[in-house]
Motif scaffolding. Structure first.
Motif: not given
Lengths: 337, 337
Positions: A293, A149, A289-290, A152-153
């Protein structure tokens, strides 16, 4: 139960510790299925950050819920869960904006390199993985607790996406996950900067189109060469040192964006950035948040961020895990309780 | 021909100067129809930036093409044109990415507060206004040369758009144009920070939903109060001083973006921004990127950025224009040759 405690520089011990229990109605107690060592744990192990007293350590985990407080509705005992390295309520105005790392009621924690942990804000932090969890998916699910994550961020913050070229500075677990993210987000060209053959191979597997193995000005010149001579549209800076930040600034084009996820140990000089129209965005990753998904992508076997683990040990050998990462014998070590 | 020359602190003179002429095949010579004084011109007028020798001054203009070099294809004599305060070729890889302010072949210029100017890179810099140009549109078209596009760039950099709350720090011409831009870009809530009644009125006309007249911590607290207690999604910083940057940081929510267009005179401390997940993006505005769109909006009378001019003078009175802006008797002064 047993868990890791850091006593000071180079001194991590596996010890008997008190069993965690429900303290607040929104807590859950989770029996860990896997945990791991984070690059950021090494700041204390290496004596760069102080350890004022013996401290339980670790902030990445997956596990099975054992018990929940009276207010918990979202997860229940027996479920396999992933949660981020900071808790979040997922309901406050900051969380509703997707900035869960800065949740108004969020907490951090240390002590996850253990057999059991207490998770505050269980409803807003934990995500249950649907169905039976195949053991081979555990490493990838574990990365979602932090590095996947965070990478990803970094890619999101660098505005990765269709039509964009993205370079990644840093080939640790976060950098490798940023490569994966940049590709998954549809970026046109993903450039991984790595000087290590083993990590280059992982970067390729995770989605890098091109590897640049040179460092410093030479590496930046190559990135510019690959991007019409001007630099990448976005650069993920996944280290946090001043030199990595300088490298990122050298690799980004005018008008581009640096996505920062390396916790800053050395300031970013911003003077030149304004005149180059270069932006800087990012910070501590808002994992929640991620999470929905990315859990789905892992369960569907569409991404394999667990590839960043290159050593697996029993949790009891946690001291060896730190040593292996400190001495760069391993990129990231998974620990099985 | 005649034009303004700055000799030093507080000393701008209107003098006979050599007529500009075509030096390169890509040049155009433009007879100005209107020009103006920029807040950034005041840095020299106030003695903050040095004036080593008498220097023609000014970088904002609209006018009619008088002559073009052999290589110019995009504009022709007789056309009414607008051009940005930096020239751009509009063809290099940097321009193709929309970062025209950093064009590989771009140039700046001084000396636009004059009856005629030479514009290098004419094809990549000038945009012809279609049809007959009504005189009442001239002020708005003139703002497109700098302040309107700079304000627009601030709003774009702050990621203004549907669903977003945008606060604007700075109620000078750029700040007011950023208010207009934030609204035009579809932002849900546009907050203008201004302590001056006359500028508040302009801000309202240009699209501000709410005015915050308090400054410092009190003003920031009000902005947070208007945004669920957390701060605006995006903040445009349209001043450039350290205090304006601090103000912007206090007004933005965790995970938000500061769009900076005030030329930095005082560094932005970035240490806290990472931990708040706050981004900073922006710089010198890529005018050419926005020019086609904004010319059309002005010609269609959908925007009226010319509203920022609160004093109009003959070009011969350019010294008085500087004095009026320096003494804050005027926000922005238009000069008619």
């Amino acid at each position: 139960m047993r868990g890791a405690v850091i006593y000071g520089k180079g001194d991590v011990r596996f010890e008997e510790r008190e069993d965690p229990r429900i303290l607040n109605p929104s807590d859950a107690v989770v029996r860990t299925v896997a945990t791991c060592v984070c690059g950021s744990d090494l700041w204390r192990y290496r004596g760069i950050n102080e350890v004022p007293e013996p401290t339980p350590i670790g902030h990445e985990y997956v596990g099975v819920v054992e018990e929940v407080g009276d207010a918990v509705r979202g997860v229940k005992p027996g479920e396999f869960v992933v949660g981020g390295f900071r808790t979040s309520d997922n309901t406050c105005p900051v969380c509703r904006k997707g900035a869960h790392a800065n949740c108004q009621n969020g907490t951090g924690y240390d002590g996850c390199q253990a057999e059991k942990i207490r998770v505050p804000n269980a409803d807003g932090t934990l995500v249950a993985v649907p169905g039976e969890v195949d053991r081979d998916l555990v490493p990838s699910l574990l990365t979602l607790s932090d590095v996947a994550c965070t990478g990803w961020h970094g890619a999101v913050s660098a505005l990765a996406g269709p039509g964009r070229s993205i370079a990644v500075v840093g080939d640790g677990a976060v950098g490798l996950c940023a490569v994966l993210a940049a590709k998954q987000l549809g970026s046109e060209q993903v450039i991984a900067m790595s000087g290590h053959a083993d990590r280059q191979e992982i970067a390729r597997e995770l989605g890098a189109d091109i590897i640049v193995s040179e460092r410093g000005e030479e590496g930046s010149a190559l990135v510019r060469e690959l991007t019409e001579g001007i630099g990448a549209d976005g650069v993920v800076e996944a280290v946090g040192t001043a030199s990595a930040r300088d490298q990122a600034a050298l690799c980004v084009r005018p008008g581009g964006m640096i996505g920062v996820v390396g916790v800053p140990h050395g300031g970013l000089k911003d003077d030149g950035l304004f005149f180059r129209n270069v932006g800087v965005w990012g910070g501590i990753a808002p994992v929640r948040r991620y999470l929905d998904q990315l859990v789905q992508l892992v369960v569907d076997r569409k991404i394999n961020p667990g590839r960043v683990f290159d050593l697996q040990l029993p949790l009891a050998d946690v001291a060896e895990a730190y040593a292996a990462m400190d001495e760069r014998r391993a990129t990231k070590v998974l620990l099985w309780p």
